[in-house]
Design a protein around this motif. Sequence first.
Motif, short mmCIF file in Angstrom:
data_model
loop_
_atom_site.label_atom_id
_atom_site.label_comp_id
_atom_site.label_asym_id
_atom_site.label_seq_id
_atom_site.Cartn_x
_atom_site.Cartn_y
_atom_site.Cartn_z
N GLU A 37 0.92 -1.26 -0.03
CA GLU A 37 -0.05 -0.06 0.09
C GLU A 37 0.75 1.34 0.03
N ILE A 38 0.38 2.14 -0.60
CA ILE A 38 0.98 3.66 -0.33
C ILE A 38 0.27 4.21 0.78
N VAL A 39 0.93 4.73 1.69
CA VAL A 39 0.42 5.29 3.11
C VAL A 39 0.97 6.82 2.92
N GLU A 40 0.17 7.64 3.63
CA GLU A 40 0.27 9.07 4.01
C GLU A 40 1.02 9.31 5.30
N LYS A 41 1.98 10.19 5.40
CA LYS A 41 2.15 10.68 6.75
C LYS A 41 1.61 11.82 7.18
N ARG A 42 1.02 11.69 8.24
CA ARG A 42 0.06 12.70 8.68
C ARG A 42 0.65 13.26 10.05
N GLN A 65 0.57 7.21 10.80
CA GLN A 65 0.20 6.88 9.36
C GLN A 65 -0.78 5.84 9.57
N HIS A 89 7.01 4.51 10.28
CA HIS A 89 6.81 3.65 9.06
C HIS A 89 6.95 2.13 9.20
N TYR A 94 5.81 5.28 1.19
CA TYR A 94 5.36 6.43 0.93
C TYR A 94 5.25 7.05 -0.43
N ALA A 95 5.80 6.28 -1.32
CA ALA A 95 5.76 6.43 -2.79
C ALA A 95 6.27 5.22 -3.53
N GLN A 98 10.00 4.13 -3.11
CA GLN A 98 10.37 4.52 -1.61
C GLN A 98 10.30 2.84 -1.13
N ARG A 135 11.34 13.33 7.70
CA ARG A 135 9.94 12.70 7.58
C ARG A 135 9.49 12.52 8.90
#
Length: 404
Positions: A37-42, A65, A89, A94-95, A98, A135
């Motif tokens: 999965e592509i995940v997003e850091k919030r 995340q 992480h 993240y991409a 990555q 990050r």
Amino acid sequence: MRLHWLLAGLMSAALWTAPPAVRAQTPPSAATPAATEIVEKRSFELAGHTLRNGTTLPTLRIGYQTAGTLNAAGDNAVLVAHFFSGNSHAFGRYAADQPPGYWDAIVGPGRAIDTNRYFVVSSDTLVNLNVRDGRTVTTGPVSMNPATGRHWGTDFPVVSMRDFIEVQKKLLDSLGVRRLALVTGPSMGALQAIEWAAAYPEMIDRVMPVIGGGEIDPWMLNWLDIWEAPIRLDPNWRGGDYYAQGREPPVAGLAAALKIVTVHAQDRPALARFGRAIPDGQDPARRLADRFEAERAIDEAAMARARMSDANHFLYLTRANQLFLNEYPSTEAALARSRARWLVVASPTDRVFLMEANRDLLATLQRVGRPAELAEVTGPLGHLNGVVGMAPLAERIRAFLAAN
């Protein structure tokens, strides 16, 4: 490849960065599914948060995340807590180009902790070590104190393992999580999972501490003190006051501290590949300053890691570990509060949290009436088996999650 492997022992290592011997231990039946999965850091922020010692932080931030979807009841959540030198992480990328998170082998669509079924959350801790990596989101000594307009330094209040849990609890509340189907994590993440089980027993169904232990005893207290000693001895540390313009941070001391952690966290076979090789131009038999390759390679990796970290954050993290379960009279009293089912995962060759410490944890859980079992994670990396070698335990984890 060698530097990448050594950095894997210092950073949030992923299975793809592990040496071939580690990757080879994963049987085809336990292999990681192709899709990641592509995940997003919030970022999660709090104002006026009071710590367990009574000190109030005017503001704080941590990164996090998620993957999967929280159900209407808010009870299909899984919390993954990270290890000492890790961050949020734990899974996903993240991409597309990555690297995946350190537990991507067991967290994701169709994996042991299935994000098609569970809403999985992982967060940075306060005083996270990776504060300079671009990050990680964390509040700690390197942050600005709004009352003074300067870096907190060692004026930052001491934080405990329980403080990590209280911030995570507020994060989960903000996300709508009402119950945790599982709380887990490796090493310091295991300690957080245990602290969670004692702090919020009514909220947790299952606990899976990986390469952890039930207490920080005097032996481990002193190891943590040894970890941090090079920082305190570095003249650039200045009692933690090194943020002012023109002052050099104690990078050498921090690199030496990270070297100690790296060697402590690995077993003999992990470093055997170096043999007694000597770098070109070096001759330890003639010059005291010359090095063996095993020393040079770890020094190089540790220094690279130190430049992305902060020495004061390292010291605050060791103190938080020393304060594990410090609000309870004993480990047994803390564990007696739990209502969860437990799977204790230990590495037989762990030099940090010894196998006997995990057997003690299991015995204590059973003594207080908790359903608990022990699983072993094996491989050549000692303590780090629980970070990069979890894929072969996928079916055991699935069965644990399915148990009533």
